[in-house]
Every structure is written in structure tokens, then in C-alpha cells.
Scaffold this motif. Structure first.
Motif, mmCIF file in Angstrom:
data_model
loop_
_atom_site.group_PDB
_atom_site.id
_atom_site.type_symbol
_atom_site.label_atom_id
_atom_site.label_comp_id
_atom_site.label_asym_id
_atom_site.label_seq_id
_atom_site.Cartn_x
_atom_site.Cartn_y
_atom_site.Cartn_z
ATOM 1 N N ALA A 168 0.832 -1.208 0.000
ATOM 2 C CA ALA A 168 0.000 0.000 0.000
ATOM 3 C C ALA A 168 0.869 1.263 0.000
ATOM 4 C CB ALA A 168 -0.932 -0.004 1.201
ATOM 5 N N ARG A 169 1.940 1.269 0.789
ATOM 6 C CA ARG A 169 2.834 2.439 0.802
ATOM 7 C C ARG A 169 3.521 2.617 -0.552
ATOM 8 N NH1 ARG A 169 4.612 0.247 5.816
ATOM 9 N NH2 ARG A 169 6.704 -0.011 4.964
ATOM 10 N N LEU A 170 3.928 1.505 -1.168
ATOM 11 C CA LEU A 170 4.555 1.588 -2.496
ATOM 12 C C LEU A 170 3.558 2.108 -3.526
ATOM 13 C CD1 LEU A 170 6.576 -1.739 -2.382
ATOM 14 C CD2 LEU A 170 7.559 0.557 -2.646
ATOM 15 N N ALA A 171 2.334 1.604 -3.481
ATOM 16 C CA ALA A 171 1.309 2.058 -4.427
ATOM 17 C C ALA A 171 1.047 3.548 -4.268
ATOM 18 C CB ALA A 171 0.019 1.264 -4.219
ATOM 19 N N THR A 172 0.943 4.007 -3.040
ATOM 20 C CA THR A 172 0.715 5.433 -2.788
ATOM 21 C C THR A 172 1.871 6.263 -3.342
ATOM 22 O OG1 THR A 172 -0.611 4.954 -0.831
ATOM 23 C CG2 THR A 172 0.351 7.167 -0.985
ATOM 24 N N ALA A 173 3.090 5.837 -3.062
ATOM 25 C CA ALA A 173 4.272 6.575 -3.540
ATOM 26 C C ALA A 173 4.336 6.573 -5.072
ATOM 27 C CB ALA A 173 5.543 5.967 -2.955
ATOM 28 N N LEU A 174 3.851 5.512 -5.691
ATOM 29 C CA LEU A 174 3.868 5.406 -7.153
ATOM 30 C C LEU A 174 2.620 6.010 -7.796
ATOM 31 C CD1 LEU A 174 5.235 1.767 -7.430
ATOM 32 C CD2 LEU A 174 6.429 3.864 -8.136
ATOM 33 N N ASP A 175 1.751 6.605 -6.971
ATOM 34 C CA ASP A 175 0.519 7.232 -7.440
ATOM 35 C C ASP A 175 -0.344 6.254 -8.234
ATOM 36 O OD1 ASP A 175 -1.265 9.347 -7.552
ATOM 37 O OD2 ASP A 175 -0.466 10.089 -9.465
ATOM 38 N N THR A 176 -0.500 5.067 -7.646
ATOM 39 C CA THR A 176 -1.345 4.041 -8.244
ATOM 40 C C THR A 176 -2.096 3.348 -7.111
ATOM 41 O OG1 THR A 176 -1.402 2.221 -9.847
ATOM 42 C CG2 THR A 176 0.418 2.201 -8.259
ATOM 43 N N THR A 177 -2.743 2.261 -7.412
ATOM 44 C CA THR A 177 -3.476 1.532 -6.384
ATOM 45 C C THR A 177 -2.800 0.195 -6.083
ATOM 46 O OG1 THR A 177 -4.883 0.353 -7.969
ATOM 47 C CG2 THR A 177 -5.661 2.515 -7.178
ATOM 48 N N THR A 178 -3.083 -0.307 -4.906
ATOM 49 C CA THR A 178 -2.593 -1.632 -4.548
ATOM 50 C C THR A 178 -3.150 -2.661 -5.528
ATOM 51 O OG1 THR A 178 -2.515 -0.951 -2.235
ATOM 52 C CG2 THR A 178 -2.453 -3.304 -2.656
ATOM 53 N N ALA A 179 -4.404 -2.499 -5.898
ATOM 54 C CA ALA A 179 -5.033 -3.424 -6.848
ATOM 55 C C ALA A 179 -4.276 -3.457 -8.169
ATOM 56 C CB ALA A 179 -6.492 -3.039 -7.077
ATOM 57 N N ASP A 180 -3.807 -2.301 -8.624
ATOM 58 C CA ASP A 180 -3.059 -2.251 -9.884
ATOM 59 C C ASP A 180 -1.766 -3.065 -9.786
ATOM 60 O OD1 ASP A 180 -2.558 -1.239 -12.586
ATOM 61 O OD2 ASP A 180 -0.935 -0.111 -11.626
ATOM 62 N N LEU A 181 -1.135 -3.038 -8.637
ATOM 63 C CA LEU A 181 0.141 -3.745 -8.478
ATOM 64 C C LEU A 181 -0.022 -5.259 -8.402
ATOM 65 C CD1 LEU A 181 2.010 -1.375 -6.002
ATOM 66 C CD2 LEU A 181 2.196 -1.477 -8.499
ATOM 67 N N VAL A 182 -1.222 -5.720 -8.089
ATOM 68 C CA VAL A 182 -1.450 -7.175 -8.025
ATOM 69 C C VAL A 182 -2.400 -7.662 -9.121
ATOM 70 C CG1 VAL A 182 -0.927 -7.349 -5.572
ATOM 71 C CG2 VAL A 182 -3.289 -7.009 -6.298
#
Length: 106
Positions: free
Chosen positions: A58-72
Motif C-alpha cells: 500500500a505504501r509503495l502504491a501510494t508513492a507510485l501514485d497508483t493503487t494496490t489493486a493495480d500492483l497485483v
């Protein structure tokens, strides 16, 4: 989950994080600082050696200006379980109960 399935998922997530980071043009150190994680941890995640816990994801997604769902997104049951083993689903269980079977099919 076997080691090979874990590594497959770790590579998928790591590649998405690396691709997103590169697309926005920031360094690993920048991302690690923004996500408040150690640079070594980020490097291991991006290389698919380890999978981040949900809070770190979640912290990585926030820093990357995306969503956790997008990363998985795109991770499927076949990435998690070997193809030779069929997983029992909730639908299998409900069907077995309705038809009076003692156990769902495997």
C-alpha cells in the motif's frame, strides 16, 4: 504455497513496481524514501526475491501514485497453485451441499 509459486508472484509484483517506478522516472532510493522502506527491501521486491506485505504494498502504491489493486492485477489462481492441482471453490462447496455430496470434487 510452494516456493516456485511464491517466486512467480513475487516476480509479477516486482516487475509491476519496477515498471511503474521507471515510467515516472524516479530512482529506487526515491521510491524507498517515499514509501518509508529500506532500499535493500525495495531492491529485493523489484527483483522478485520477496513479496511485500500488504502494508508495504500500500505504501509503495501510494508513492507510485497508483493503487494496490493495480500492483497485483493479473495474478490468477494459476500463478498461485500448480496446474496439476485443482482448487476447491466456494461454488464447488455450495454445489456439493445442494446435491448432497459428502465432499466437493477435487
Amino acid at each position: 504455497m510452494q516456493q516456485s509459486e511464491h517466486l512467480r508472484i513475487a516476480r509479477i509484483v516486482g516487475n509491476k513496481i519496477r515498471s511503474r517506478r521507471r515510467a515516472i522516472g524516479i530512482s529506487q532510493q526515491d521510491l524507498a524514501d517515499m514509501a518509508e522502506i529500506h532500499l535493500t527491501s525495495l531492491s529485493r521486491i523489484e527483483r522478485g526475491i520477496t513479496t511485500p506485505k500488504v502494508d508495504m504494498l500500500a505504501r509503495l502504491a501510494t508513492a507510485l501514485d497508483t493503487t494496490t489493486a493495480d500492483l497485483v492485477s493479473g495474478i490468477t489462481d494459476s500463478d498461485v497453485h500448480p496446474k496439476e492441482r485443482r482448487r476447491i471453490t466456494a461454488n464447488d462447496l455450495m454445489h456439493a451441499r445442494k446435491t448432497g455430496e459428502t465432499a466437493p470434487p477435487q
